[in-house]
Design a protein around this motif. Structure first.
Motif, PDB file in Angstrom:
ATOM      1  N   ARG A  25       0.674  -1.152  -0.225  1.00 12.86           N
ATOM      2  CA  ARG A  25      -0.106  -0.054   0.006  1.00 12.86           C
ATOM      3  C   ARG A  25       0.723   1.286  -0.116  1.00 12.86           C
ATOM      4  NH1 ARG A  25      -4.606   2.309   0.406  1.00 12.86           N
ATOM      5  NH2 ARG A  25      -5.128   3.768   2.067  1.00 12.86           N
ATOM      6  N   LYS A  26       0.529   2.217  -1.109  1.00 14.77           N
ATOM      7  CA  LYS A  26       1.342   3.364  -1.093  1.00 14.77           C
ATOM      8  C   LYS A  26       0.576   4.580  -0.071  1.00 14.77           C
ATOM      9  CE  LYS A  26       2.724   2.656  -5.875  1.00 14.77           C
ATOM     10  NZ  LYS A  26       2.593   3.149  -7.037  1.00 14.77           N
ATOM     11  N   LYS A  27       1.308   5.641   0.037  1.00 19.46           N
ATOM     12  CA  LYS A  27       0.862   6.726   0.983  1.00 19.46           C
ATOM     13  C   LYS A  27      -0.521   7.378  -0.029  1.00 19.46           C
ATOM     14  CE  LYS A  27       4.496   8.337   3.751  1.00 19.46           C
ATOM     15  NZ  LYS A  27       5.478   9.594   4.207  1.00 19.46           N
ATOM     16  N   ASP A  28      -1.524   7.675   0.740  1.00 21.59           N
ATOM     17  CA  ASP A  28      -2.624   8.461   0.125  1.00 21.59           C
ATOM     18  C   ASP A  28      -2.349   9.869  -0.101  1.00 21.59           C
ATOM     19  OD1 ASP A  28      -4.218   6.541   0.463  1.00 21.59           O
ATOM     20  OD2 ASP A  28      -5.032   7.099   2.253  1.00 21.59           O
ATOM     21  N   LEU A  29      -2.941  10.722  -1.120  1.00 26.68           N
ATOM     22  CA  LEU A  29      -2.558  11.945  -1.560  1.00 26.68           C
ATOM     23  C   LEU A  29      -2.622  12.675  -0.568  1.00 26.68           C
ATOM     24  CD1 LEU A  29      -1.751  13.425  -4.193  1.00 26.68           C
ATOM     25  CD2 LEU A  29      -4.383  13.866  -4.371  1.00 26.68           C
ATOM     26  N   ASP A  30      -3.392  12.896   0.301  1.00 25.06           N
ATOM     27  CA  ASP A  30      -3.671  13.882   1.649  1.00 25.06           C
ATOM     28  C   ASP A  30      -2.343  13.584   2.685  1.00 25.06           C
ATOM     29  OD1 ASP A  30      -4.585  11.493   2.529  1.00 25.06           O
ATOM     30  OD2 ASP A  30      -5.963  12.231   3.857  1.00 25.06           O
ATOM     31  N   GLN A  31      -1.784  12.441   2.636  1.00 22.50           N
ATOM     32  CA  GLN A  31      -0.819  12.017   3.634  1.00 22.50           C
ATOM     33  C   GLN A  31       0.449  12.794   2.970  1.00 22.50           C
ATOM     34  OE1 GLN A  31      -0.865   7.835   3.803  1.00 22.50           O
ATOM     35  NE2 GLN A  31      -1.567   7.866   5.786  1.00 22.50           N
ATOM     36  N   ILE A  32       0.648  12.775   1.664  1.00 26.98           N
ATOM     37  CA  ILE A  32       1.605  13.214   0.904  1.00 26.98           C
ATOM     38  C   ILE A  32       1.588  14.733   0.910  1.00 26.98           C
ATOM     39  CG2 ILE A  32       2.957  13.565  -1.064  1.00 26.98           C
ATOM     40  CD1 ILE A  32       1.796  10.682  -1.906  1.00 26.98           C
ATOM     41  N   GLN A  33       0.564  15.348   0.769  1.00 29.98           N
ATOM     42  CA  GLN A  33       0.269  16.646   0.754  1.00 29.98           C
ATOM     43  C   GLN A  33       0.729  17.305   2.383  1.00 29.98           C
ATOM     44  OE1 GLN A  33      -3.533  17.165  -0.519  1.00 29.98           O
ATOM     45  NE2 GLN A  33      -3.187  17.533  -2.451  1.00 29.98           N
ATOM     46  N   ASP A  34       0.296  16.570   3.217  1.00 31.67           N
ATOM     47  CA  ASP A  34       0.876  17.033   4.714  1.00 31.67           C
ATOM     48  C   ASP A  34       2.116  16.856   5.010  1.00 31.67           C
ATOM     49  OD1 ASP A  34      -2.006  17.530   5.202  1.00 31.67           O
ATOM     50  OD2 ASP A  34      -2.248  15.561   6.134  1.00 31.67           O
ATOM     51  N   GLU A  35       2.846  15.909   4.502  1.00 28.90           N
ATOM     52  CA  GLU A  35       4.198  15.579   4.505  1.00 28.90           C
ATOM     53  C   GLU A  35       4.956  16.949   4.039  1.00 28.90           C
ATOM     54  OE1 GLU A  35       7.358  12.609   2.614  1.00 28.90           O
ATOM     55  OE2 GLU A  35       5.698  11.517   4.049  1.00 28.90           O
ATOM     56  N   ILE A  36       4.570  17.208   2.668  1.00 25.55           N
ATOM     57  CA  ILE A  36       5.180  18.328   2.028  1.00 25.55           C
ATOM     58  C   ILE A  36       5.236  19.526   2.784  1.00 25.55           C
ATOM     59  CG2 ILE A  36       5.299  19.620  -0.130  1.00 25.55           C
ATOM     60  CD1 ILE A  36       5.164  16.926  -1.564  1.00 25.55           C
ATOM     61  N   LYS A  37       4.047  19.928   3.201  1.00 20.91           N
ATOM     62  CA  LYS A  37       3.647  21.098   4.038  1.00 20.91           C
ATOM     63  C   LYS A  37       4.765  21.192   5.185  1.00 20.91           C
ATOM     64  CE  LYS A  37      -1.142  21.863   2.809  1.00 20.91           C
ATOM     65  NZ  LYS A  37      -2.723  21.939   3.497  1.00 20.91           N
ATOM     66  N   LEU A  38       4.830  19.998   5.692  1.00 15.81           N
ATOM     67  CA  LEU A  38       5.941  20.153   7.108  1.00 15.81           C
ATOM     68  C   LEU A  38       7.251  20.384   6.480  1.00 15.81           C
ATOM     69  CD1 LEU A  38       4.257  17.345   9.097  1.00 15.81           C
ATOM     70  CD2 LEU A  38       3.991  19.704   9.431  1.00 15.81           C
ATOM     71  N   HIS A  39       7.693  19.680   5.627  1.00 12.41           N
ATOM     72  CA  HIS A  39       9.190  19.541   5.330  1.00 12.41           C
ATOM     73  C   HIS A  39       9.805  20.452   4.109  1.00 12.41           C
ATOM     74  CE1 HIS A  39       9.342  16.378   8.066  1.00 12.41           C
ATOM     75  NE2 HIS A  39       8.360  15.600   7.396  1.00 12.41           N
ATOM     76  N   VAL A  40       8.968  20.978   3.273  1.00 11.64           N
ATOM     77  CA  VAL A  40       9.362  21.627   2.331  1.00 11.64           C
ATOM     78  C   VAL A  40       9.194  23.320   2.685  1.00 11.64           C
ATOM     79  CG1 VAL A  40       9.257  22.282  -0.072  1.00 11.64           C
ATOM     80  CG2 VAL A  40       9.044  19.995   0.561  1.00 11.64           C
ATOM     81  N   PRO A  41      10.516  24.114   2.360  1.00 15.37           N
ATOM     82  CA  PRO A  41      10.130  25.577   2.725  1.00 15.37           C
ATOM     83  C   PRO A  41       9.163  26.095   1.719  1.00 15.37           C
ATOM     84  CG  PRO A  41      12.576  24.987   2.151  1.00 15.37           C
ATOM     85  CD  PRO A  41      11.597  23.769   2.063  1.00 15.37           C
ATOM     86  N   SER A  42       8.493  27.118   2.111  1.00 15.80           N
ATOM     87  CA  SER A  42       7.718  27.586   1.194  1.00 15.80           C
ATOM     88  C   SER A  42       8.092  28.659   0.029  1.00 15.80           C
ATOM     89  CB  SER A  42       6.365  28.424   2.151  1.00 15.80           C
ATOM     90  OG  SER A  42       7.223  29.380   2.695  1.00 15.80           O
ATOM     91  N   GLU A  43       9.410  29.213   0.421  1.00 12.54           N
ATOM     92  CA  GLU A  43       9.793  29.972  -0.519  1.00 12.54           C
ATOM     93  C   GLU A  43      10.392  29.357  -1.747  1.00 12.54           C
ATOM     94  OE1 GLU A  43      12.917  29.267   2.522  1.00 12.54           O
ATOM     95  OE2 GLU A  43      10.812  30.074   2.525  1.00 12.54           O
ATOM     96  N   ALA A  44      10.505  27.947  -1.788  1.00 13.28           N
ATOM     97  CA  ALA A  44      11.002  27.080  -2.694  1.00 13.28           C
ATOM     98  C   ALA A  44       9.909  27.189  -4.156  1.00 13.28           C
ATOM     99  CB  ALA A  44      11.048  25.778  -2.571  1.00 13.28           C
ATOM    100  N   LYS A  45      10.460  27.448  -5.199  1.00 13.44           N
ATOM    101  CA  LYS A  45       9.530  27.599  -6.431  1.00 13.44           C
ATOM    102  C   LYS A  45       9.190  26.595  -7.116  1.00 13.44           C
ATOM    103  CE  LYS A  45      11.350  32.285  -6.931  1.00 13.44           C
ATOM    104  NZ  LYS A  45      12.059  33.219  -7.631  1.00 13.44           N
ATOM    105  N   ASP A  46      10.110  25.584  -7.319  1.00 13.43           N
ATOM    106  CA  ASP A  46       9.939  24.421  -8.192  1.00 13.43           C
ATOM    107  C   ASP A  46      10.486  23.263  -7.487  1.00 13.43           C
ATOM    108  OD1 ASP A  46      12.422  24.910  -8.588  1.00 13.43           O
ATOM    109  OD2 ASP A  46      12.382  24.879 -10.607  1.00 13.43           O
ATOM    110  N   ALA A  47      10.019  22.108  -8.158  1.00 10.88           N
ATOM    111  CA  ALA A  47      10.664  20.672  -7.591  1.00 10.88           C
ATOM    112  C   ALA A  47      12.214  20.456  -7.340  1.00 10.88           C
ATOM    113  CB  ALA A  47      10.256  19.702  -8.575  1.00 10.88           C
ATOM    114  N   LYS A  48      13.055  21.149  -8.396  1.00  8.89           N
ATOM    115  CA  LYS A  48      14.531  21.064  -8.309  1.00  8.89           C
ATOM    116  C   LYS A  48      15.089  22.084  -7.272  1.00  8.89           C
ATOM    117  CE  LYS A  48      15.000  20.305 -13.081  1.00  8.89           C
ATOM    118  NZ  LYS A  48      15.516  20.734 -14.563  1.00  8.89           N
ATOM    119  N   ASP A  49      14.292  23.424  -7.078  1.00  9.33           N
ATOM    120  CA  ASP A  49      14.679  24.074  -5.847  1.00  9.33           C
ATOM    121  C   ASP A  49      14.515  23.328  -4.503  1.00  9.33           C
ATOM    122  OD1 ASP A  49      15.690  26.463  -4.755  1.00  9.33           O
ATOM    123  OD2 ASP A  49      13.883  27.524  -5.074  1.00  9.33           O
ATOM    124  N   ARG A  50      13.141  22.658  -4.478  1.00 12.35           N
ATOM    125  CA  ARG A  50      12.943  22.022  -3.437  1.00 12.35           C
ATOM    126  C   ARG A  50      13.978  20.787  -2.876  1.00 12.35           C
ATOM    127  NH1 ARG A  50       7.110  22.334  -5.180  1.00 12.35           N
ATOM    128  NH2 ARG A  50       6.207  23.624  -4.073  1.00 12.35           N
TER     129      ARG A  50
END
Length: 121
Positions: A25-50
């Protein structure tokens, strides 16, 4: 002598399919979104920058590549950096990025869709 009766192995096959489905079983979409909100800085503009701004991950010998090459959008670990870069160029990865960037559903929206909430009609 007649024909042999076929064995009844279907039940065993269904139990096996269900076990494999739950195991992988993979992670659900909402779990991935929560994880990204916690660990990725908001000023990062694109995936490579993140990916550049992401801190190093702890070593885990049970994960592929010792847990160092992780795609946060797909929640997958990779063996090395080249495999991760190849994955980032795939259509599946780009579709997943679009899904993750969509706004999360709230409990209120889910209740309204089920007919439990208030409606304007």
């Amino acid at each position: 002598m007649g024909r042999y009766r076929p064995k009844r192995t279907q039940k065993g096959k269904l139990d096996h399919k269900k076990a494999v489905k739950v195991k992988r079983r993979k992670k659900d979409l909402d779990q991935i979104q929560d994880e990204i909100k916690l660990h990725v800085p908001s000023e990062a503009k694109d995936a490579k920058d993140r990916n550049r701004k992401k801190a190093t991950l702890p070593f885990d010998p049970d994960l592929p590549g010792l847990g160092q090459f992780y795609c946060a959008y797909c929640a997958r670990y990779f063996i090395n950096a080249t495999t991760q870069k190849n994955h980032e160029r795939t259509k599946d990865h780009k579709k997943q990025i679009k899904k993750v960037r969509e706004e999360q559903y709230t409990q209120k929206e889910a209740e309204e869709a089920a007919g439990l909430g208030t409606s304007n009609t």
